[in-house]
Design an enzyme around this catalytic site. Sequence first.
Site, PDB file in Angstrom:
ATOM      1  N   LYS A 128       0.818  -1.201   0.000  1.00 61.54           N
ATOM      2  CA  LYS A 128       0.000   0.000   0.000  1.00 61.54           C
ATOM      3  C   LYS A 128       0.855   1.256   0.000  1.00 61.54           C
ATOM      4  O   LYS A 128       0.387   2.352  -0.246  1.00 61.54           O
ATOM      5  CB  LYS A 128      -0.883   0.039   1.265  1.00 61.54           C
ATOM      6  CG  LYS A 128      -1.685  -1.196   1.506  1.00 61.54           C
ATOM      7  CD  LYS A 128      -2.330  -1.142   2.914  1.00 61.54           C
ATOM      8  CE  LYS A 128      -2.694  -2.552   3.324  1.00 61.54           C
ATOM      9  NZ  LYS A 128      -2.992  -2.618   4.763  1.00 61.54           N
ATOM     10  N   GLY A 129       2.138   1.055   0.307  1.00 58.91           N
ATOM     11  CA  GLY A 129       3.030   2.199   0.546  1.00 58.91           C
ATOM     12  C   GLY A 129       3.139   3.194  -0.589  1.00 58.91           C
ATOM     13  O   GLY A 129       3.362   4.374  -0.356  1.00 58.91           O
ATOM     14  N   ASP A 134       7.396   2.712  -2.879  1.00 56.32           N
ATOM     15  CA  ASP A 134       7.664   3.759  -1.890  1.00 56.32           C
ATOM     16  C   ASP A 134       9.140   3.850  -1.551  1.00 56.32           C
ATOM     17  O   ASP A 134       9.739   4.913  -1.568  1.00 56.32           O
ATOM     18  CB  ASP A 134       6.819   3.533  -0.616  1.00 56.32           C
ATOM     19  CG  ASP A 134       6.928   2.104  -0.053  1.00 56.32           C
ATOM     20  OD1 ASP A 134       7.665   1.267  -0.606  1.00 56.32           O
ATOM     21  OD2 ASP A 134       6.245   1.827   0.955  1.00 56.32           O
ATOM     22  N   ASP A 167      14.826  -0.822  -0.078  1.00 56.92           N
ATOM     23  CA  ASP A 167      15.585  -1.086   1.149  1.00 56.92           C
ATOM     24  C   ASP A 167      16.618  -2.175   0.824  1.00 56.92           C
ATOM     25  O   ASP A 167      17.627  -1.893   0.203  1.00 56.92           O
ATOM     26  CB  ASP A 167      14.582  -1.490   2.237  1.00 56.92           C
ATOM     27  CG  ASP A 167      15.197  -1.599   3.619  1.00 56.92           C
ATOM     28  OD1 ASP A 167      16.192  -0.928   3.883  1.00 56.92           O
ATOM     29  OD2 ASP A 167      14.682  -2.369   4.450  1.00 56.92           O
ATOM     30  N   LYS A 206      17.232   3.588   0.341  1.00 57.88           N
ATOM     31  CA  LYS A 206      18.187   3.394   1.444  1.00 57.88           C
ATOM     32  C   LYS A 206      19.374   2.621   0.891  1.00 57.88           C
ATOM     33  O   LYS A 206      19.464   1.404   1.039  1.00 57.88           O
ATOM     34  CB  LYS A 206      17.531   2.541   2.538  1.00 57.88           C
ATOM     35  CG  LYS A 206      16.763   3.306   3.570  1.00 57.88           C
ATOM     36  CD  LYS A 206      16.429   2.357   4.716  1.00 57.88           C
ATOM     37  CE  LYS A 206      15.128   2.728   5.357  1.00 57.88           C
ATOM     38  NZ  LYS A 206      14.681   1.723   6.342  1.00 57.88           N
ATOM     39  N   PHE A 245      14.584   4.217   9.981  1.00 64.39           N
ATOM     40  CA  PHE A 245      13.227   3.777   9.677  1.00 64.39           C
ATOM     41  C   PHE A 245      12.351   5.012   9.467  1.00 64.39           C
ATOM     42  O   PHE A 245      12.275   5.879  10.325  1.00 64.39           O
ATOM     43  CB  PHE A 245      12.664   2.894  10.786  1.00 64.39           C
ATOM     44  CG  PHE A 245      11.427   2.177  10.334  1.00 64.39           C
ATOM     45  CD1 PHE A 245      11.523   1.004   9.600  1.00 64.39           C
ATOM     46  CD2 PHE A 245      10.168   2.701  10.594  1.00 64.39           C
ATOM     47  CE1 PHE A 245      10.379   0.359   9.140  1.00 64.39           C
ATOM     48  CE2 PHE A 245       9.020   2.063  10.139  1.00 64.39           C
ATOM     49  CZ  PHE A 245       9.135   0.890   9.412  1.00 64.39           C
ATOM     50  N   VAL A 246      11.712   5.079   8.312  1.00 66.33           N
ATOM     51  CA  VAL A 246      10.919   6.271   8.013  1.00 66.33           C
ATOM     52  C   VAL A 246       9.432   5.944   7.861  1.00 66.33           C
ATOM     53  O   VAL A 246       9.068   4.825   7.493  1.00 66.33           O
ATOM     54  CB  VAL A 246      11.431   6.981   6.735  1.00 66.33           C
ATOM     55  CG1 VAL A 246      12.768   7.645   6.993  1.00 66.33           C
ATOM     56  CG2 VAL A 246      11.529   6.023   5.555  1.00 66.33           C
ATOM     57  N   ASP A 253       4.459   3.119   6.393  1.00 64.51           N
ATOM     58  CA  ASP A 253       3.824   2.844   7.678  1.00 64.51           C
ATOM     59  C   ASP A 253       4.775   2.238   8.700  1.00 64.51           C
ATOM     60  O   ASP A 253       5.830   1.699   8.362  1.00 64.51           O
ATOM     61  CB  ASP A 253       2.673   1.858   7.484  1.00 64.51           C
ATOM     62  CG  ASP A 253       3.197   0.434   7.212  1.00 64.51           C
ATOM     63  OD1 ASP A 253       4.016   0.265   6.304  1.00 64.51           O
ATOM     64  OD2 ASP A 253       2.795  -0.497   7.943  1.00 64.51           O
ATOM     65  N   ARG A 259       0.696   6.353   7.662  1.00 64.20           N
ATOM     66  CA  ARG A 259       0.679   6.493   6.207  1.00 64.20           C
ATOM     67  C   ARG A 259       0.121   7.841   5.778  1.00 64.20           C
ATOM     68  O   ARG A 259       0.428   8.343   4.702  1.00 64.20           O
ATOM     69  CB  ARG A 259      -0.185   5.391   5.567  1.00 64.20           C
ATOM     70  CG  ARG A 259       0.391   3.990   5.690  1.00 64.20           C
ATOM     71  CD  ARG A 259      -0.384   3.066   4.755  1.00 64.20           C
ATOM     72  NE  ARG A 259      -0.216   1.652   5.072  1.00 64.20           N
ATOM     73  CZ  ARG A 259       0.802   0.902   4.634  1.00 64.20           C
ATOM     74  NH1 ARG A 259       1.733   1.429   3.884  1.00 64.20           N
ATOM     75  NH2 ARG A 259       0.874  -0.369   4.960  1.00 64.20           N
TER      76      ARG A 259
HETATM   77  P1  IMP Z   1      13.022  -4.516   0.616  1.00 65.03           P
HETATM   78  O1  IMP Z   1      12.531  -5.777   0.026  1.00 65.03           O
HETATM   79  O2  IMP Z   1      13.922  -4.756   1.804  1.00 65.03           O
HETATM   80  O3  IMP Z   1      13.661  -3.557  -0.372  1.00 65.03           O
HETATM   81  O4  IMP Z   1      11.799  -3.840   1.312  1.00 65.03           O
HETATM   82  C1  IMP Z   1      10.983  -2.960   0.715  1.00 65.03           C
HETATM   83  C2  IMP Z   1       9.728  -2.784   1.543  1.00 65.03           C
HETATM   84  O5  IMP Z   1      10.005  -2.773   2.961  1.00 65.03           O
HETATM   85  C3  IMP Z   1       9.141  -1.437   1.233  1.00 65.03           C
HETATM   86  O6  IMP Z   1       8.242  -1.531   0.165  1.00 65.03           O
HETATM   87  C4  IMP Z   1       8.479  -1.063   2.538  1.00 65.03           C
HETATM   88  O7  IMP Z   1       7.182  -1.611   2.581  1.00 65.03           O
HETATM   89  C5  IMP Z   1       9.287  -1.736   3.608  1.00 65.03           C
HETATM   90  N1  IMP Z   1      10.247  -0.790   4.242  1.00 65.03           N
HETATM   91  C6  IMP Z   1      11.579  -0.784   4.120  1.00 65.03           C
HETATM   92  N2  IMP Z   1      12.137   0.212   4.816  1.00 65.03           N
HETATM   93  C7  IMP Z   1      11.104   0.884   5.392  1.00 65.03           C
HETATM   94  C8  IMP Z   1      11.028   2.048   6.247  1.00 65.03           C
HETATM   95  O8  IMP Z   1      12.017   2.707   6.617  1.00 65.03           O
HETATM   96  N3  IMP Z   1       9.780   2.433   6.618  1.00 65.03           N
HETATM   97  C9  IMP Z   1       8.657   1.770   6.237  1.00 65.03           C
HETATM   98  N4  IMP Z   1       8.676   0.691   5.447  1.00 65.03           N
HETATM   99  C10 IMP Z   1       9.895   0.244   5.024  1.00 65.03           C
HETATM  100 MG    MG Z   2       6.018  -1.632   0.760  1.00 64.31          MG
END
Ligand code: IMP
Ligand code: MG
Length: 196
Positions: free
Chosen positions: A59-60, A116, A119, A147, A168-169, A175, A181
């Site tokens: 949903k982000g 969104d 990470d 990030k 963490f944002v 969220d 959100r």
């Molecule tokens: P990845 O697979 O580790 O790149 O994770 C991506 C997903 O993790 C994003 O779409 C977010 O939903 C969640 N996420 C990663 N870092 C944050 C953060 O700092 N705040 C909120 N959600 C995050």
């Molecule tokens: Mg997400």
Amino acid sequence: MPKKTKAARLKDTAAVPLGTERVKLLLPHNKIQKRIREMAKAIRSDFPTEPLLLLGVLKGAVLFLADLARQIPGEVTFDFIAVSSYGKDSRTSGQVKLNKDIDSSIEGKTVIVVEDILDTGLTLRYLLRILQQRKPKNLRVAVLLDKVERRLTDVHADYVGFPIPNEFVVGYGLDYAERYRNLPDVKILSLPGETR
Ligand code: IMP
Ligand code: MG
């Protein structure tokens, strides 16, 4: 202290930190909007005449997609996909589950995945793999936040709003346990027990 306007008071209560949670401003709404206008321009100039399918990751990415779509001229459609991480250590296992697929075919289309935040990159790597199999004409990625330090795989985004530090944002779609959100800005969330 000067008296706050009614609008300012309402904004303050948009998402109230619970207990010992603390939030600190990282990116104000107007700075986000300015950057989104630049990203929209870059996307359209890469594909001047193509119809674009914006594919939002629920949903982000909802708020980001809504603002980005309104800044891209020409033919734009959107669709949504929902994923979640699973496995014992969901952060590093890279096991991603598709919770909601898109409604129509992407074959032959120019698709911009709208996320969104990037990470570890594991979610995006999974998504790109399944989308590529469906033979889009072009497949690109737009993320609001990146990030960079946290990356565990060499996936990258073609359009990045802001590189951000390893914090963490929340806000502007992002969220913490489904809350925050609705914040118009992106803020750093410090959780109980954290010293930073
Ligand atoms: P990845 O697979 O580790 O790149 O994770 C991506 C997903 O993790 C994003 O779409 C977010 O939903 C969640 N996420 C990663 N870092 C944050 C953060 O700092 N705040 C909120 N959600 C995050
Ligand atoms: Mg997400």
